[in-house]
Design a protein around this motif. Structure first.
Motif, PDB file in Angstrom:
ATOM      1  N   HIS A 115       0.830  -1.206   0.000  1.00  0.00           N
ATOM      2  CA  HIS A 115       0.000   0.000   0.000  1.00  0.00           C
ATOM      3  C   HIS A 115       0.870   1.264   0.000  1.00  0.00           C
ATOM      4  O   HIS A 115       0.500   2.275  -0.579  1.00  0.00           O
ATOM      5  N   GLY A 116       2.017   1.182   0.671  1.00  0.00           N
ATOM      6  CA  GLY A 116       2.902   2.342   0.754  1.00  0.00           C
ATOM      7  C   GLY A 116       3.235   2.907  -0.615  1.00  0.00           C
ATOM      8  O   GLY A 116       3.268   4.117  -0.810  1.00  0.00           O
ATOM      9  N   ALA A 117       3.457   2.022  -1.573  1.00  0.00           N
ATOM     10  CA  ALA A 117       3.823   2.483  -2.917  1.00  0.00           C
ATOM     11  C   ALA A 117       2.699   3.287  -3.539  1.00  0.00           C
ATOM     12  O   ALA A 117       2.939   4.331  -4.156  1.00  0.00           O
ATOM     13  N   GLN A 118       1.475   2.850  -3.367  1.00  0.00           N
ATOM     14  CA  GLN A 118       0.365   3.609  -3.960  1.00  0.00           C
ATOM     15  C   GLN A 118       0.215   4.965  -3.283  1.00  0.00           C
ATOM     16  O   GLN A 118      -0.107   5.961  -3.916  1.00  0.00           O
ATOM     17  N   ARG A 119       0.474   4.999  -1.979  1.00  0.00           N
ATOM     18  CA  ARG A 119       0.380   6.273  -1.280  1.00  0.00           C
ATOM     19  C   ARG A 119       1.458   7.249  -1.790  1.00  0.00           C
ATOM     20  O   ARG A 119       1.195   8.425  -1.978  1.00  0.00           O
ATOM     21  N   HIS A 120       2.654   6.710  -2.030  1.00  0.00           N
ATOM     22  CA  HIS A 120       3.739   7.564  -2.501  1.00  0.00           C
ATOM     23  C   HIS A 120       3.512   8.049  -3.929  1.00  0.00           C
ATOM     24  O   HIS A 120       3.944   9.126  -4.290  1.00  0.00           O
ATOM     25  N   LEU A 121       2.894   7.206  -4.742  1.00  0.00           N
ATOM     26  CA  LEU A 121       2.779   7.526  -6.167  1.00  0.00           C
ATOM     27  C   LEU A 121       1.411   8.085  -6.500  1.00  0.00           C
ATOM     28  O   LEU A 121       0.971   8.023  -7.643  1.00  0.00           O
ATOM     29  N   THR A 122       0.733   8.646  -5.527  1.00  0.00           N
ATOM     30  CA  THR A 122      -0.667   8.989  -5.730  1.00  0.00           C
ATOM     31  C   THR A 122      -0.875  10.000  -6.858  1.00  0.00           C
ATOM     32  O   THR A 122      -1.862   9.937  -7.579  1.00  0.00           O
TER      33      THR A 122
END
Lengths: 475, 452
Positions: free
Chosen positions: B244-251
């Protein structure tokens, strides 16, 4: 393990919304054929934290008010997003005309920008971190602007700024002055490298300064012998990591204020130091013998196998350093090409987990592994490795990420029906919790949208005063 | 409120004095009195507990007896180790993979497969405020030491589960590591040079999805403690999924895709949003006589000059007035074709210089610039040591160790590093007698039965 929801058709050919191109799997599909005991736990977690129920639940930071006065960098906006997702009232205080970040869009293309109801355009970079925040404008370079700030400070819990070192102090609105007005204020400064210390006066513009000045960029990318160079992260990584640490700092100060301290304090966090904190063993290793962390491409210095390697249609990640997984990985490779498994398993130098770490052993390992992977697609590799319960996954591009069933099902990627900007696809809040989950209510606001509401309710300004401030370029 | 002496100082002296990281121990700790159990491995879970420990929480790290957790056996190229691994294995050391993720903690060893261990865990849970756990979802529940059992013993507990894909949803059975999060989350796809420039998707050098995931979990835990202590009195269950962290970073890239269907690609050391704002290759090495291949490499230097005036200055420094005429506005410069023309032109200037020479020329003209420092150059900056983000620590077990400090500074209740970590099971006696009521001979017995 059978995962019936996986399909090779990962790249849907869609151009624009509607999203998703392929519907997310249903609960029945996801738990089909799972034994009751395991299913019971999964369904319990799902009922506890599934995000569709978020609006029914309280928010942990409800009642906290944050003024985000940062501009030109993402670190402050990223930091205040933590508070806004958990229910604090976050007011972005922008210079008149708006934060310059609003104008940034890839390659300057206006068609990539988001348009608000009244036609104002805003780039995705800024908008993504304006979630749940109000927007006011205020020119603190003017006397009236500073007075207005001082007038609302008694009602503020956290103030975030990123002015040049000492600038706010010189203007009379730094920590030393504002804490006189509101002793309970948590005052947070964020930046690239700090407002004190020898490097403070070397200007830092946004994130890459941090990436370059603490060893991150030097360590990222392939080694020279593989044709690589130092590489910066494709997103503003230091700002975002630093912003999270800044948020921990401010949150800790709030907690201390309520628990025993009774007053606010001065907090400082920088992008570079956030990453210095998390760049694992660089400093310990350097302290032992002066070692320079080398670039090691998509391999890992300290774990073998733990890498992303090329395959027929892209790259595939596989990881398994310790024995149990090590042999399973080779079993997966051996099913297609038995001589590869034999080659590795018969090598006495590769038997003990730590013996596999020197560079020449890693070269042997990965050349052998790619001998298998080069003929398989990401999907085939992934399938073979997951049959052995080994962690593996293809390098996904953004379209594949947005359509990955797991992310859709859990709301990591979600669609927001925004009042200003319409349908926006975004990465959801990472605060998944049972009682006070994070949530996203709106994506952002046009410049100064909330001027009247905020200054009326916090400073008691009336229509005339608002008009005159606006005319004077103060708001 | 600030006392008079501090008010009269210059701003820098004021900062140095309130943030003095050499003088933190007489100030109170934020999480004093909060106890956290950390039943975690690798980086994601341990780092979360470590951030709490930096703020003064009494954090008890529970790992397997004798060999400890896998990260202790992880070290770059199998070279550096800190000795001993444990009192049972003095000839083995702890690898540096363990570094940075476990400071300030108490170390308890426990074999969860034994019933006595479950009993000990329950006793600890009854007295703890926070539990960080990253076993496979549902495992602790099955063993009787998950959130559902703990909440009956201690309804005030904030229980943070962390892991790869989460305990529910189609991918819940998948194993995950940091780079899987990076790869499958999309981080790789936008980092590195494009294919045309000979590049591939690249990972970030750090275990970012682990360390950042730990940080965001720690933030959430403190927020939940705030809610517990000021509002509700209740603990709760939290879940963090690493991917999930990746999606938060690449929002923002996700939003862009949703709006236009554009799939963001890699753009090397340049910046799609701004120009000039990138890293230039310099032609000469700063240490041509070094024996270290890392230092023999040619240097790189970042420069930022996206405003029109700055760009003009930059063109003046590199002696290319044509360039300034051809690309007068930011809109002219930021397009992809323009960027592909501008950066190589700038690199011509750097072709016969070291990164320090290039940096001196740019900063001399008042531009923002920064040489790409390697980890040795960064570690030798007085700036970081003065600010305490790097420090030499007199560690009680390992002697002088250079380590990272707390990332952020608090003027009144700063975090601090007390020790980098300890050997496996170093605090068995203290924890078991202090919190679980075991006497000396009982503890010896537990050790004999290999429960601890």
């Amino acid at each position: 393990m059978a995962e019936s929801w996986r399909t090779e058709k990962k790249r849907p050919k869609i151009k624009v919304l509607p999203w998703p191109a392929i519907p997310a799997p249903t609960v029945e599909e996801v738990y089909a054929g799972v034994d009751e005991k395991r299913k019971e736990y999964s369904l319990w977690v799902e009922s506890a934290v599934r995000q569709q129920f978020n609006a029914d639940k309280p928010e942990s930071l409800n009642g906290i008010r944050v003024l985000d006065m940062t501009t030109n960098m993402i670190i402050g906006h990223w930091c205040s997003s933590h508070f806004s997702e958990l229910g604090a009232e976050v007011i972005m205080v922008e210079p008149v005309g708006g934060d310059p970040l609003r104008k940034l869009t890839p390659f300057g293309r206006e068609e990539y920008m988001f348009t608000s109801k009244d036609g104002e355009k805003c780039g995705a970079r800024f908008l993504a971190e304006a979630r749940n925040k109000l927007s006011v404008t205020l020119n603190v370079e003017t006397e009236e602007g500073r007075n207005l700030l001082k007038a609302i400070i008694p009602q503020v819990d956290v103030l975030i700024e990123n002015g040049a070192p000492g600038h706010y102090d010189k203007l009379g609105i730094g920590y030393r002055q504002l804490s006189e007005i509101n002793p309970r204020l948590v005052y947070l400064w964020v930046g690239q490298r700090g407002q004190w210390g020898p490097l403070k006066d070397q200007p830092g513009a946004m994130d890459p300064v941090a990436q370059c000045s603490m060893g991150f960029a030097h360590g990222t990318g392939a080694p020279v012998s593989f044709g690589g160079t130092p590489t910066r992260s494709g997103w503003w990584l230091c700002d975002q990591v630093g912003g999270t640490f800044a948020a921990i700092g401010a949150m800790a100060a709030l907690y201390a204020r309520e628990k025993f301290l009774g007053k606010g304090q001065f907090v400082e966090c920088t992008a570079a130091e956030g990453v210095i904190r998390i760049i694992d063993y660089n400093w310990g290793w350097n302290g032992m013998d002066g070692s320079v962390r080398p670039r090691y491409g998509n391999w890992d210095l300290a774990i073998n196998i733990y890498a992303v390697n090329p395959c027929a249609d892209g790259q595939i990640m596989v990881g398994g350093g310790h024995d149990r997984l090590w042999f399973r990985i080779w079993r997966a490779a051996g099913k297609a090409k038995p001589y590869l498994e034999q080659h590795i398993c018969e090598d006495p130098k590769l038997r003990v987990v730590t013996d596999r770490l020197p560079h020449y052993q890693q070269v042997e390992t990965y050349t052998t592994l790619v001998e298998w992977m080069k003929d398989c697609t990401r999907f085939q590799c992934e399938t073979a490795l997951q049959e052995e319960e080994v962690a593996s996954g293809g390098v996904s591009f953004l379209d594949e990420v947005c359509e990955f069933p797991h992310y859709k099902y859990r709301g990591h990627v979600r669609l927001l029906d925004d009042g200003e900007y319409g349908q926006v696809l975004l990465g959801g809040s990472s605060f998944i919790g049972q009682k006070t989950p994070g949530r996203i209510k709106w994506i952002g606001r046009p410049v100064g949208k909330d001027n009247e509401d905020v200054f009326r309710s916090l400073a008691g300004l009336n229509r005339q005063q608002l008009a005159s401030l606006k005319k004077g370029g103060v708001i | 409120m600030v006392d008079k002496a501090l008010k009269d100082m210059t701003f820098e002296d004021f900062c140095r004095s309130v943030f003095n990281t050499k003088d933190t121990f007489h100030k109170p700790e934020v999480l004093k009195g909060i106890r956290a159990i950390s039943t975690t491995q690798y980086i994601l879970g341990p780092s979360c507990a470590a951030y709490l420990a930096e703020l003064g929480a009494e954090t008890i790290k529970v790992e397997l007896p004798k060999r400890g957790e896998p990260m202790r056996h992880t070290t770059p190229f199998n070279e550096p180790f800190l000795y001993p691994l444990s009192r049972w294995m003095p000839e083995k050391g702890t690898g540096l993979g363990f570094f940075g993720a476990n400071p300030n903690e108490l170390f308890l060893s426990l074999d969860f497969h034994k019933p006595e261990a479950i009993q000990i865990m329950k006793r600890l849970a009854a007295k703890s405020d926070v539990s960080c756990e990253n076993y496979r979802a549902g495992t602790f529940d099955r063993w009787g030491i998950g959130y559902r059992q703990f909440k009956d013993l201690n309804p005030r507990m904030v229980y943070q589960w962390m892991g790869g894909f989460g305990g529910w949803g189609p991918g819940r059975n998948r194993a995950s590591y940091d780079i899987l999060g990076q790869a499958q989350g999309g981080c790789f796809s936008i980092t590195g040079w494009p294919k045309e420039y000979g590049g591939m998707p690249s990972k970030q050098t750090i275990w970012i999805m682990d360390y950042w995931g730990g940080a965001i979990s720690a933030f959430n835990i403190i927020a939940c403690l705030y809610w517990r202590d000021n509002v509700s009195g209740e603990g709760q269950f939290l879940e963090y999924s690493q991917v999930h962290g990746a999606q938060r970073h690449l929002t923002d890239f996700i939003s862009l895709y949703g709006k236009t269907g554009i799939v963001a690609q890699r753009w090397g050391n340049w910046e799609p949003l701004l120009c000039v704002h990138g890293i230039l290759k310099c032609g000469k090495s700063s240490y041509p006589n070094s024996k270290n291949p890392q230092e023999q490499e040619v240097g790189f230097c970042f420069v930022s000059a996206f405003k029109d005036d700055d760009f003009k200055k930059l063109c003046g420094v590199v002696g290319n007035a044509e360039l300034a005429k051809k690309y007068p506005t930011h809109a002219d410069r930021v397009g992809s074709d323009a960027q592909q023309a501008i950066y190589p032109a700038l690199e011509k200037f750097a072709a016969d210089k070291t990164k320090e020479e290039v940096w001196a020329a740019f900063t001399g003209a008042g531009l923002v610039s920064q040489p790409v420092w390697n980890s040795n150059e960064a570690a030798n900056q007085e700036h970081w040591h003065l600010r305490g983000s790097m420090q030499w620590l007199d560690d009680p077990t390992f002697g002088d160790v250079q380590t990272q400090g707390v990332a952020y500074r608090l003027s009144d209740t700063p975090g601090r590093i007390k020790h980098v970590f300890k050997p496996v099971g170093a605090d068995n006696e203290f924890v078991l007698s202090n919190l679980c009521g075991y006497g000396g001979s009982e503890i010896a017995d537990l050790e004999k039965k290999e429960i601890i």
